[in-house]
Design a protein around this motif. Structure first.
Motif, PDB file in Angstrom:
ATOM      1  N   UNK A 147      35.838  30.041 -16.150  1.00 52.49           N
ATOM      2  CA  UNK A 147      35.584  31.361 -16.726  1.00 52.49           C
ATOM      3  C   UNK A 147      34.372  31.225 -17.629  1.00 52.49           C
ATOM      4  N   UNK A 148      33.318  31.985 -17.322  1.00 53.51           N
ATOM      5  CA  UNK A 148      32.075  31.864 -18.065  1.00 53.51           C
ATOM      6  C   UNK A 148      31.381  30.564 -17.692  1.00 53.51           C
ATOM      7  N   UNK A 149      30.157  30.409 -18.169  1.00 52.62           N
ATOM      8  CA  UNK A 149      29.445  29.166 -17.904  1.00 52.62           C
ATOM      9  C   UNK A 149      28.310  29.013 -18.903  1.00 52.62           C
ATOM     10  N   UNK A 150      28.054  27.781 -19.293  1.00 50.21           N
ATOM     11  CA  UNK A 150      26.874  27.424 -20.076  1.00 50.21           C
ATOM     12  C   UNK A 150      26.426  26.052 -19.590  1.00 50.21           C
ATOM     13  N   UNK A 151      25.408  25.501 -20.218  1.00 47.41           N
ATOM     14  CA  UNK A 151      24.877  24.220 -19.745  1.00 47.41           C
ATOM     15  C   UNK A 151      25.919  23.105 -19.792  1.00 47.41           C
ATOM     16  N   UNK A 152      26.766  23.115 -20.818  1.00 52.07           N
ATOM     17  CA  UNK A 152      27.783  22.066 -20.929  1.00 52.07           C
ATOM     18  C   UNK A 152      28.864  22.193 -19.862  1.00 52.07           C
ATOM     19  N   UNK A 153      29.353  23.403 -19.643  1.00 54.25           N
ATOM     20  CA  UNK A 153      30.387  23.562 -18.609  1.00 54.25           C
ATOM     21  C   UNK A 153      29.802  23.329 -17.222  1.00 54.25           C
TER      22      UNK A 153
ATOM     23  N   UNK B 211      34.689  32.832 -12.462  1.00 59.87           N
ATOM     24  CA  UNK B 211      34.801  34.183 -13.018  1.00 59.87           C
ATOM     25  C   UNK B 211      33.798  34.374 -14.153  1.00 59.87           C
ATOM     26  N   UNK B 212      33.173  35.527 -14.196  1.00 66.02           N
ATOM     27  CA  UNK B 212      32.288  35.914 -15.292  1.00 66.02           C
ATOM     28  C   UNK B 212      31.181  34.897 -15.554  1.00 66.02           C
ATOM     29  N   UNK B 213      30.577  34.378 -14.518  1.00 73.31           N
ATOM     30  CA  UNK B 213      29.534  33.359 -14.671  1.00 73.31           C
ATOM     31  C   UNK B 213      28.259  33.720 -13.909  1.00 73.31           C
TER      32      UNK B 213
ATOM     33  N   UNK C 159      31.021  34.307 -22.231  1.00 72.25           N
ATOM     34  CA  UNK C 159      30.194  35.053 -21.293  1.00 72.25           C
ATOM     35  C   UNK C 159      29.779  36.373 -21.920  1.00 72.25           C
ATOM     36  N   UNK C 160      29.083  37.179 -21.178  1.00 72.19           N
ATOM     37  CA  UNK C 160      28.451  38.401 -21.703  1.00 72.19           C
ATOM     38  C   UNK C 160      29.416  39.369 -22.362  1.00 72.19           C
TER      39      UNK C 160
ATOM     40  N   UNK D 144      32.061  28.106 -28.669  1.00 74.90           N
ATOM     41  CA  UNK D 144      32.984  29.094 -28.113  1.00 74.90           C
ATOM     42  C   UNK D 144      32.587  30.511 -28.522  1.00 74.90           C
ATOM     43  N   UNK D 145      31.792  30.650 -29.542  1.00 72.83           N
ATOM     44  CA  UNK D 145      31.319  31.971 -29.956  1.00 72.83           C
ATOM     45  C   UNK D 145      30.248  31.839 -31.006  1.00 72.83           C
TER      46      UNK D 145
END
Length: 98
Positions: free
Chosen positions: A6-12, A31-33, A70-71, A96-97
């Motif tokens: 769920x969501x994504x960034x460089x680390x995930x 999801x949501x990425x 995510x957004x 996380x935020x």
């Protein structure tokens, strides 16, 4: 082990790379990425993209969920709350935020 994202960034994304290179682990749903659609699709081309994140976790035999912001912050907070309430193991990708 089967994971969901769920969501994504460089680390995930690095976690997904490790899963994709494994013979034992797999990514079952994303999801949501959308901002990471291209690299995720290259790493896990057979993985389903879905807006129905809850049903995918129930039917997918997921062992843990990898979560990244995510957004849609309100949806993300609701997703995290529901995962914690359900006792679902999560792998949190920081930050996380804000």
């Amino acid at each position: 082990m089967r994971f969901a994202l769920i969501g994504c960034n460089d680390d995930s994304l690095q976690i997904v790379r490790a899963i994709a290179s494994s013979n034992v682990h797999s990514l079952t749903s994303i999801h949501n990425a959308d901002p990471f659609r291209e690299p995720l699709s290259q790493l896990a081309p057979a993985t389903a993209w879905s807006e129905q994140w809850e049903s995918g976790l129930v039917t997918g035999g997921v062992v843990a969920v990898i979560v990244s912001p995510h957004r849609d912050a309100l949806v993300f907070e609701d997703q995290c709350r529901k995962l914690v309430q359900a006792g679902t193991p999560i792998v949190v990708s920081h930050p996380i935020g804000e």
